[in-house]
Scaffold this motif. Structure first.
Motif, PDB file in Angstrom:
ATOM      1  N   THR A 176       0.831  -1.209   0.000  1.00  0.00           N
ATOM      2  CA  THR A 176       0.000   0.000   0.000  1.00  0.00           C
ATOM      3  C   THR A 176       0.860   1.250   0.000  1.00  0.00           C
ATOM      4  OG1 THR A 176      -1.731  -1.176   1.228  1.00  0.00           O
ATOM      5  CG2 THR A 176      -1.814   1.232   1.242  1.00  0.00           C
ATOM      6  N   LEU A 177       1.938   1.225   0.784  1.00  0.00           N
ATOM      7  CA  LEU A 177       2.834   2.375   0.853  1.00  0.00           C
ATOM      8  C   LEU A 177       3.492   2.650  -0.494  1.00  0.00           C
ATOM      9  CD1 LEU A 177       4.456   4.478   2.578  1.00  0.00           C
ATOM     10  CD2 LEU A 177       6.146   2.653   2.921  1.00  0.00           C
ATOM     11  N   ILE A 178       3.994   1.604  -1.125  1.00  0.00           N
ATOM     12  CA  ILE A 178       4.745   1.764  -2.368  1.00  0.00           C
ATOM     13  C   ILE A 178       3.857   2.213  -3.517  1.00  0.00           C
ATOM     14  CG2 ILE A 178       6.000   0.502  -4.163  1.00  0.00           C
ATOM     15  CD1 ILE A 178       7.732   1.172  -1.793  1.00  0.00           C
ATOM     16  N   TYR A 179       2.710   1.564  -3.677  1.00  0.00           N
ATOM     17  CA  TYR A 179       1.907   1.785  -4.879  1.00  0.00           C
ATOM     18  C   TYR A 179       0.793   2.812  -4.720  1.00  0.00           C
ATOM     19  CZ  TYR A 179       4.385  -2.266  -6.676  1.00  0.00           C
ATOM     20  OH  TYR A 179       5.373  -3.123  -7.096  1.00  0.00           O
ATOM     21  N   TYR A 180       0.579   3.302  -3.509  1.00  0.00           N
ATOM     22  CA  TYR A 180      -0.490   4.288  -3.314  1.00  0.00           C
ATOM     23  C   TYR A 180      -0.014   5.567  -2.619  1.00  0.00           C
ATOM     24  CZ  TYR A 180      -3.666   0.565  -4.698  1.00  0.00           C
ATOM     25  OH  TYR A 180      -4.300  -0.435  -5.408  1.00  0.00           O
ATOM     26  N   LYS A 181       0.830   5.439  -1.606  1.00  0.00           N
ATOM     27  CA  LYS A 181       1.197   6.618  -0.819  1.00  0.00           C
ATOM     28  C   LYS A 181       2.460   7.306  -1.313  1.00  0.00           C
ATOM     29  CE  LYS A 181      -0.985   4.876   3.390  1.00  0.00           C
ATOM     30  NZ  LYS A 181      -0.800   4.524   4.838  1.00  0.00           N
ATOM     31  N   LEU A 182       3.359   6.565  -1.950  1.00  0.00           N
ATOM     32  CA  LEU A 182       4.607   7.152  -2.428  1.00  0.00           C
ATOM     33  C   LEU A 182       4.549   7.541  -3.891  1.00  0.00           C
ATOM     34  CD1 LEU A 182       7.317   4.966  -0.635  1.00  0.00           C
ATOM     35  CD2 LEU A 182       6.371   7.170   0.036  1.00  0.00           C
ATOM     36  N   ARG A 183       3.383   7.551  -4.476  1.00  0.00           N
ATOM     37  CA  ARG A 183       3.193   7.979  -5.858  1.00  0.00           C
ATOM     38  C   ARG A 183       2.422   9.288  -5.890  1.00  0.00           C
ATOM     39  NH1 ARG A 183       1.344   2.807  -9.527  1.00  0.00           N
ATOM     40  NH2 ARG A 183       3.336   1.709  -9.598  1.00  0.00           N
ATOM     41  N   SER A 184       2.841  10.157  -6.776  1.00  0.00           N
ATOM     42  CA  SER A 184       2.099  11.411  -6.915  1.00  0.00           C
ATOM     43  C   SER A 184       0.871  11.242  -7.787  1.00  0.00           C
ATOM     44  CB  SER A 184       3.010  12.492  -7.506  1.00  0.00           C
ATOM     45  OG  SER A 184       3.516  12.083  -8.770  1.00  0.00           O
ATOM     46  N   ASN A 185       0.929  10.276  -8.712  1.00  0.00           N
ATOM     47  CA  ASN A 185      -0.253   9.933  -9.499  1.00  0.00           C
ATOM     48  C   ASN A 185      -0.192   8.472  -9.896  1.00  0.00           C
ATOM     49  OD1 ASN A 185       1.065   9.656 -12.274  1.00  0.00           O
ATOM     50  ND2 ASN A 185       1.631  11.773 -11.777  1.00  0.00           N
ATOM     51  N   ALA A 186      -1.287   7.988 -10.443  1.00  0.00           N
ATOM     52  CA  ALA A 186      -1.415   6.545 -10.707  1.00  0.00           C
ATOM     53  C   ALA A 186      -0.491   6.056 -11.808  1.00  0.00           C
ATOM     54  CB  ALA A 186      -2.859   6.206 -11.064  1.00  0.00           C
ATOM     55  N   ASP A 187       0.048   6.955 -12.637  1.00  0.00           N
ATOM     56  CA  ASP A 187       0.862   6.539 -13.776  1.00  0.00           C
ATOM     57  C   ASP A 187       2.347   6.421 -13.436  1.00  0.00           C
ATOM     58  OD1 ASP A 187      -1.370   6.477 -15.391  1.00  0.00           O
ATOM     59  OD2 ASP A 187      -1.182   8.602 -15.919  1.00  0.00           O
ATOM     60  N   GLU A 188       2.728   6.989 -12.313  1.00  0.00           N
ATOM     61  CA  GLU A 188       4.142   6.963 -11.949  1.00  0.00           C
ATOM     62  C   GLU A 188       4.530   5.615 -11.345  1.00  0.00           C
ATOM     63  OE1 GLU A 188       5.114  10.111  -9.376  1.00  0.00           O
ATOM     64  OE2 GLU A 188       4.916  11.685 -10.903  1.00  0.00           O
ATOM     65  N   LYS A 360       9.526  -0.340   5.525  1.00  0.00           N
ATOM     66  CA  LYS A 360       8.691   0.776   5.067  1.00  0.00           C
ATOM     67  C   LYS A 360       9.391   2.120   5.278  1.00  0.00           C
ATOM     68  CE  LYS A 360       5.244  -0.795   7.522  1.00  0.00           C
ATOM     69  NZ  LYS A 360       3.915  -0.889   8.177  1.00  0.00           N
ATOM     70  N   ASP A 361      10.063   2.262   6.406  1.00  0.00           N
ATOM     71  CA  ASP A 361      10.822   3.494   6.642  1.00  0.00           C
ATOM     72  C   ASP A 361      11.947   3.642   5.632  1.00  0.00           C
ATOM     73  OD1 ASP A 361       9.189   4.006   8.761  1.00  0.00           O
ATOM     74  OD2 ASP A 361      10.640   3.402  10.309  1.00  0.00           O
ATOM     75  N   ASP A 362      12.577   2.520   5.277  1.00  0.00           N
ATOM     76  CA  ASP A 362      13.652   2.563   4.292  1.00  0.00           C
ATOM     77  C   ASP A 362      13.117   2.970   2.924  1.00  0.00           C
ATOM     78  OD1 ASP A 362      16.471   2.026   3.570  1.00  0.00           O
ATOM     79  OD2 ASP A 362      15.590   0.447   2.328  1.00  0.00           O
ATOM     80  N   ALA A 363      11.911   2.523   2.589  1.00  0.00           N
ATOM     81  CA  ALA A 363      11.291   2.923   1.315  1.00  0.00           C
ATOM     82  C   ALA A 363      11.022   4.429   1.302  1.00  0.00           C
ATOM     83  CB  ALA A 363      10.000   2.144   1.103  1.00  0.00           C
ATOM     84  N   LYS A 364      10.518   4.957   2.417  1.00  0.00           N
ATOM     85  CA  LYS A 364      10.278   6.402   2.506  1.00  0.00           C
ATOM     86  C   LYS A 364      11.595   7.177   2.424  1.00  0.00           C
ATOM     87  CE  LYS A 364       6.273   5.730   5.560  1.00  0.00           C
ATOM     88  NZ  LYS A 364       5.743   5.969   6.928  1.00  0.00           N
ATOM     89  N   TYR A 365      12.602   6.665   3.119  1.00  0.00           N
ATOM     90  CA  TYR A 365      13.902   7.319   3.146  1.00  0.00           C
ATOM     91  C   TYR A 365      14.542   7.325   1.760  1.00  0.00           C
ATOM     92  CZ  TYR A 365      18.800   8.124   4.442  1.00  0.00           C
ATOM     93  OH  TYR A 365      20.091   8.606   4.531  1.00  0.00           O
ATOM     94  N   GLY A 366      14.486   6.172   1.077  1.00  0.00           N
ATOM     95  CA  GLY A 366      15.067   6.098  -0.261  1.00  0.00           C
ATOM     96  C   GLY A 366      14.337   6.953  -1.261  1.00  0.00           C
TER      97      GLY A 366
END
Length: 375
Positions: A176-188, A360-366
């Motif tokens: 959920t974090l990777i594909y919904y919260k860390l994207r600015s839009n659905a195409d990225e 998850k924190d590492d994904a946000k950090y990266g």
């Protein structure tokens, strides 16, 4: 200084792998004698208990002292009787359909005379040892447990299921974090470079804990091999992930060069266990070496990377190292239910939650670092 302390601790832990031995119960003369003898009989003799007389050390008197001797004719070992011992495993006649020769429900529940006699042989042998003042020993790499509702190790089954649930929850939250919260839009696409590795890790973790629960619930040849193979594969891939993430390996070709030898060793070891010899002592040594190696890699990286969530990584590294002591300094099950291995399963539940929190924190950090570079 603190880094040196923990590195020394892990190196000492690494050196303790020599403390592992094969199961002592397997070398028990009476247990090995009756087990190897009965395995040499045909199905009909093993089921009915019609043990032929042999000259030398093997006598009917010796076999009658073992649990296999109690399974003859009546299909009972002590006060426990097996109704399926009256049904030949290879079918009653050559005219029967194939599914009558090996009933599926008997195969799935391991409800055949040989397996149940082996289990009760272990229990009765332990009773004999206790009357002479000897403590319990392992048989086929496992302590003698009491079955509860047909489950051989109910506590380990419960903890394995909880570990599976924690990994599933962690992976879904990561997804959920990777594909919904860390994207600015659905195409990225995601900017995190290790997404695919953690997806594979999640799949292998869920698969490993699933077979762990099944194997601890019912010890069969194929469940044992799938449990051990899944655990080794997970450990091997975890070592690969630790190397790739710690050294920030992002190039695909370099990743293949790094992962290939480690993956080859892991697969070779799995093939050795499945097709050559199920060596419990050797497998434990290999698993400890792999586990300590990745703990050492993560601990060094946490000390020099200044990752904002390194305290979570330290918690998992130190907690995992201490939990590993339960595997090294094993002890018999209390009341035949809870042993050191079950407690090890229990300790990995909170560590799994913290571990996925770090991922998850590492994904946000990266992702944030890449965004800053783009700006």
């Amino acid at each position: 200084m603190a880094d040196c302390y923990w590195i020394t601790f892990l190196v000492v832990l690494f050196c303790l792998v020599g403390a592992f031995d094969a199961s002592a119960g397997d070398a028990d003369p009476l247990y090995s004698l009756c087990l190897s003898y009965v395995e040499g009989l045909n199905h009909e003799d093993a089921i009915t208990g019609r043990f032929p007389y042999h000259s030398g050390r093997i006598t009917v008197g010796v076999l009658e002292r073992a649990c296999f001797g109690q399974c003859k004719e009546t299909g009972c070992a002590g006060e426990t009787c097996f109704a399926h011992c009256n049904t030949p495993l290879n079918g009653s006649s050559s005219d029967d359909n194939w599914y009558l020769k090996e009933p599926l429900y008997l195969w799935l529940k391991q409800a055949n005379c040989l397996s149940d006699c082996q289990y009760h042989c272990m229990l009765q042998r332990e009773t004999e040892r206790a009357t002479h003042g000897f403590g319990p020993v392992k048989y086929h790499g496992k302590w003698p447990f009491k079955r509860v509702f047909g489950l051989q190790e109910p506590v380990s089954v419960a903890f394995s299921a909880l570990n599976l649930a924690m990994h599933l929850h962690g992976w879904l939250s990561f997804f959920t974090l990777i594909y919904y919260k860390l994207r600015s839009n659905a195409d990225e696409t995601t900017c995190y470079n290790y997404t695919s590795l953690w997806h594979i890790y999640a799949f292998l973790s869920i698969n490993s804990w699933l077979w762990s629960a099944i194997f601890h619930g019912r010890d069969m040849d194929f469940t044992e091999k799938l449990d051990y193979s899944s655990a080794v594969l997970l450990l091997g891939f975890s070592l690969i992930v630790s190397v790739l993430r710690s050294f920030s390996v992002k190039n695909e070709a370099t990743r293949v060069l790094v992962a290939a030898p480690l993956l080859a060793f892991t697969i070779t070891h799995i093939l050795y266990l499945n097709y050559y010899q199920m060596d419990y002592g050797w497998n434990m040594k290999v698993c400890v070496v792999i586990a300590v190696s990745q703990l050492l890699i993560w601990s060094i990286w946490a000390g020099i990377s200044h990752h904002p969530s390194r305290w979570k990584l330290w918690t998992v590294v130190v907690g995992g190292g201490l939990a590993m002591l339960l595997e090294i300094y094993d002890f018999p099950p209390y009341q035949g239910l809870v042993d050191a291995h079950a407690l090890w399963h229990a300790t990995t539940i909170p560590l799994t939650y913290i571990w996925w929190s770090f991922i998850k924190d590492d994904a946000k950090y990266g992702t944030s670092n890449l965004s800053k570079k783009d700006e």
